[in-house]
Design a protein around this motif. Structure first.
Motif, PDB file in Angstrom:
ATOM      1  N   VAL A 151      57.193  92.643 -55.237  1.00  0.00           N
ATOM      2  CA  VAL A 151      57.121  91.388 -54.491  1.00  0.00           C
ATOM      3  C   VAL A 151      55.718  91.173 -53.951  1.00  0.00           C
ATOM      4  CG1 VAL A 151      58.067  90.094 -52.550  1.00  0.00           C
ATOM      5  CG2 VAL A 151      59.564  91.589 -53.903  1.00  0.00           C
ATOM      6  N   TRP A 152      55.130  92.228 -53.415  1.00  0.00           N
ATOM      7  CA  TRP A 152      53.790  92.130 -52.837  1.00  0.00           C
ATOM      8  C   TRP A 152      52.743  91.797 -53.902  1.00  0.00           C
ATOM      9  CZ3 TRP A 152      49.731  95.798 -53.612  1.00  0.00           C
ATOM     10  CH2 TRP A 152      48.591  95.574 -52.830  1.00  0.00           C
ATOM     11  N   ALA A 153      52.798  92.462 -55.057  1.00  0.00           N
ATOM     12  CA  ALA A 153      51.827  92.188 -56.120  1.00  0.00           C
ATOM     13  C   ALA A 153      51.977  90.757 -56.629  1.00  0.00           C
ATOM     14  CB  ALA A 153      52.003  93.181 -57.265  1.00  0.00           C
ATOM     15  N   ASP A 154      53.213  90.278 -56.734  1.00  0.00           N
ATOM     16  CA  ASP A 154      53.443  88.904 -57.181  1.00  0.00           C
ATOM     17  C   ASP A 154      52.849  87.912 -56.187  1.00  0.00           C
ATOM     18  OD1 ASP A 154      54.559  86.750 -58.680  1.00  0.00           O
ATOM     19  OD2 ASP A 154      56.211  86.667 -57.257  1.00  0.00           O
ATOM     20  N   ASP A 155      53.085  88.113 -54.911  1.00  0.00           N
ATOM     21  CA  ASP A 155      52.536  87.206 -53.897  1.00  0.00           C
ATOM     22  C   ASP A 155      51.016  87.224 -53.906  1.00  0.00           C
ATOM     23  OD1 ASP A 155      55.064  86.455 -53.075  1.00  0.00           O
ATOM     24  OD2 ASP A 155      55.133  87.855 -51.377  1.00  0.00           O
ATOM     25  N   LEU A 156      50.438  88.395 -54.067  1.00  0.00           N
ATOM     26  CA  LEU A 156      48.982  88.516 -54.077  1.00  0.00           C
ATOM     27  C   LEU A 156      48.378  87.775 -55.273  1.00  0.00           C
ATOM     28  CD1 LEU A 156      46.348  89.749 -53.021  1.00  0.00           C
ATOM     29  CD2 LEU A 156      46.879  91.818 -54.322  1.00  0.00           C
ATOM     30  N   GLY A 184      45.311  99.962 -54.460  1.00  0.00           N
ATOM     31  CA  GLY A 184      45.208 100.574 -53.145  1.00  0.00           C
ATOM     32  C   GLY A 184      46.430 100.377 -52.281  1.00  0.00           C
ATOM     33  N   GLY A 185      47.222  99.328 -52.582  1.00  0.00           N
ATOM     34  CA  GLY A 185      48.397  99.049 -51.768  1.00  0.00           C
ATOM     35  C   GLY A 185      49.675  99.698 -52.245  1.00  0.00           C
ATOM     36  N   LEU A 186      49.646 100.345 -53.401  1.00  0.00           N
ATOM     37  CA  LEU A 186      50.876 100.922 -53.956  1.00  0.00           C
ATOM     38  C   LEU A 186      51.447 102.078 -53.137  1.00  0.00           C
ATOM     39  CD1 LEU A 186      50.109 100.880 -57.796  1.00  0.00           C
ATOM     40  CD2 LEU A 186      51.504  99.273 -56.471  1.00  0.00           C
ATOM     41  N   ALA A 202      43.008  93.659 -58.766  1.00  0.00           N
ATOM     42  CA  ALA A 202      43.455  94.977 -59.220  1.00  0.00           C
ATOM     43  C   ALA A 202      43.166  96.109 -58.237  1.00  0.00           C
ATOM     44  CB  ALA A 202      42.855  95.284 -60.594  1.00  0.00           C
ATOM     45  N   PRO A 203      41.936  96.219 -57.694  1.00  0.00           N
ATOM     46  CA  PRO A 203      41.711  97.322 -56.743  1.00  0.00           C
ATOM     47  C   PRO A 203      42.599  97.223 -55.504  1.00  0.00           C
ATOM     48  CG  PRO A 203      39.625  96.458 -57.560  1.00  0.00           C
ATOM     49  CD  PRO A 203      40.690  95.496 -57.999  1.00  0.00           C
ATOM     50  N   SER A 228      58.841 101.119 -61.523  1.00  0.00           N
ATOM     51  CA  SER A 228      59.639 102.310 -61.216  1.00  0.00           C
ATOM     52  C   SER A 228      58.801 103.580 -61.305  1.00  0.00           C
ATOM     53  CB  SER A 228      60.836 102.416 -62.160  1.00  0.00           C
ATOM     54  OG  SER A 228      60.415 102.528 -63.510  1.00  0.00           O
ATOM     55  N   ASN A 229      57.652 103.503 -61.967  1.00  0.00           N
ATOM     56  CA  ASN A 229      56.761 104.658 -62.061  1.00  0.00           C
ATOM     57  C   ASN A 229      55.969 104.908 -60.782  1.00  0.00           C
ATOM     58  OD1 ASN A 229      57.516 105.279 -64.648  1.00  0.00           O
ATOM     59  ND2 ASN A 229      55.563 104.773 -65.606  1.00  0.00           N
ATOM     60  N   VAL A 230      55.960 103.939 -59.872  1.00  0.00           N
ATOM     61  CA  VAL A 230      55.191 104.105 -58.644  1.00  0.00           C
ATOM     62  C   VAL A 230      55.707 105.299 -57.846  1.00  0.00           C
ATOM     63  CG1 VAL A 230      54.599 103.046 -56.432  1.00  0.00           C
ATOM     64  CG2 VAL A 230      54.542 101.676 -58.522  1.00  0.00           C
ATOM     65  N   LYS A 231      57.034 105.423 -57.738  1.00  0.00           N
ATOM     66  CA  LYS A 231      57.610 106.514 -56.952  1.00  0.00           C
ATOM     67  C   LYS A 231      57.248 107.875 -57.527  1.00  0.00           C
ATOM     68  CE  LYS A 231      61.951 108.093 -54.907  1.00  0.00           C
ATOM     69  NZ  LYS A 231      63.407 107.819 -54.751  1.00  0.00           N
ATOM     70  N   SER A 232      57.212 107.979 -58.858  1.00  0.00           N
ATOM     71  CA  SER A 232      56.915 109.265 -59.500  1.00  0.00           C
ATOM     72  C   SER A 232      55.426 109.447 -59.783  1.00  0.00           C
ATOM     73  CB  SER A 232      57.704 109.381 -60.811  1.00  0.00           C
ATOM     74  OG  SER A 232      57.380 108.315 -61.689  1.00  0.00           O
TER      75      SER A 232
END
Length: 283
Positions: free
Chosen positions: A45-50, A21-23, A16-17, A93-97
């Motif tokens: 994609v990145w969170a899924d791979d992680l 931190g990568g968002l 989680a951290p 989709s909330n990451v951008k906002s």
């Protein structure tokens, strides 16, 4: 030594951290769509791979499924064990906002597709002002504060006695007449709180009491949310916290999906609100 179910949630908490931190650097759209036809963000994609890297090697986990992948992956070498289904970044989709998003985890004791009754544990991570995690198992739900050096037990999660807030998704013109009439009754007593990330909205229900849902729509009778990755895990959490769930006619944990990416109308919250919902939709 902890068992595989505990290690799944340890892995989600440990990741989680790093996910949070990568968002900031992964807010752009990826050049791909997920199995449901939704445009993916780089963060999806990145969170899924992680999470795959952290969970696939856990002994006792034999299948890994994600909202971002077409097929269930066999990751163990046995014929039985646990299947882990994830929405790696709910509300991406909330990451951008710069609004909340989360990670949803469901652990099933049989290969997918599987019925809601096969869930043995479920939980979610919420990336809000703080990072928290709710884990439900054996009829109880517990909240944790998640930090870089581990997680701290914040105690049991139980719905308040009285409902306070509600949030229902979908465009109002696309609601059915029966559902819109139900909402008009609800809004006489409860406050509207809807942020567009399921986990954030469900967590408000756990804290303040009330109801969250995404209905079947005129254009999409099955709704938006996916049974294995979102609906059934969240239903498990809310029911363990003393609440109820419904697809409009009965508990989401009574579902038996035919496919891994199957969708279903989804409602969770106070039993009284679920009863009123089912009565309204049955009419």
């Amino acid at each position: 030594m902890s068992g595989p179910v505990e290690r799944v949630f340890d892995a989600a908490a440990d990741a989680a951290p790093e996910i949070r931190g990568g968002l900031p650097e992964r807010r752009a759209k990826a050049e791909s769509e997920n199995e449901s036809g939704e445009v993916q963000l780089e963060a999806d994609v990145w969170a899924d791979d992680l999470l795959f890297d952290r969970i696939a090697d856990i002994e006792g986990v034999n299948w890994y499924a994600s909202e971002e992948r077409e097929d269930v992956l066999t990751v163990g070498d046995a014929d039985d064990g646990y299947a882990v289904a994830l929405d790696p970044l709910d509300g991406s989709s909330n990451v951008k906002s710069n609004n909340p998003c989360g990670t949803v985890v469901g652990v099933y004791d049989q290969p997918l597709p599987a019925p809601g009754s096969s869930l043995v544990a479920a939980g979610f991570v919420l990336y809000g002002p703080t990072t928290t995690m709710v884990v439900a198992r054996d009829g109880e739900a517990t909240e944790y504060l998640v930090e870089a050096d581990g997680r701290t037990d914040l105690g049991p999660v139980e719905l308040p006695e009285e409902p306070t807030v509600y949030g229902f998704g979908g465009r109002v013109p696309d609601w059915t007449e029966a559902f819109e009439a139900f909402v008009r009754d609800v809004e006489d007593d409860l406050k509207l709180r809807y942020g567009g990330a399921m986990i954030a909205d469900v967590n408000q229900v756990l804290v303040y009491g009330g109801a969250f849902g995404y209905p079947g729509l005129r254009s999409a009778p099955e709704g938006k949310l996916r049974a294995h990755f979102e609906s059934m895990p969240v239903a498990y959490v809310v029911e363990c916290a003393g609440g109820a769930s419904s697809d409009g006619s009965g508990s989401l944990l009574d579902l038996d999906p035919d496919s891994v990416h199957e969708r279903t109308p989804t409602f969770v919250g106070h039993r009284s609100v679920m009863d009123d919902l089912e009565a309204a939709l049955s009419d």
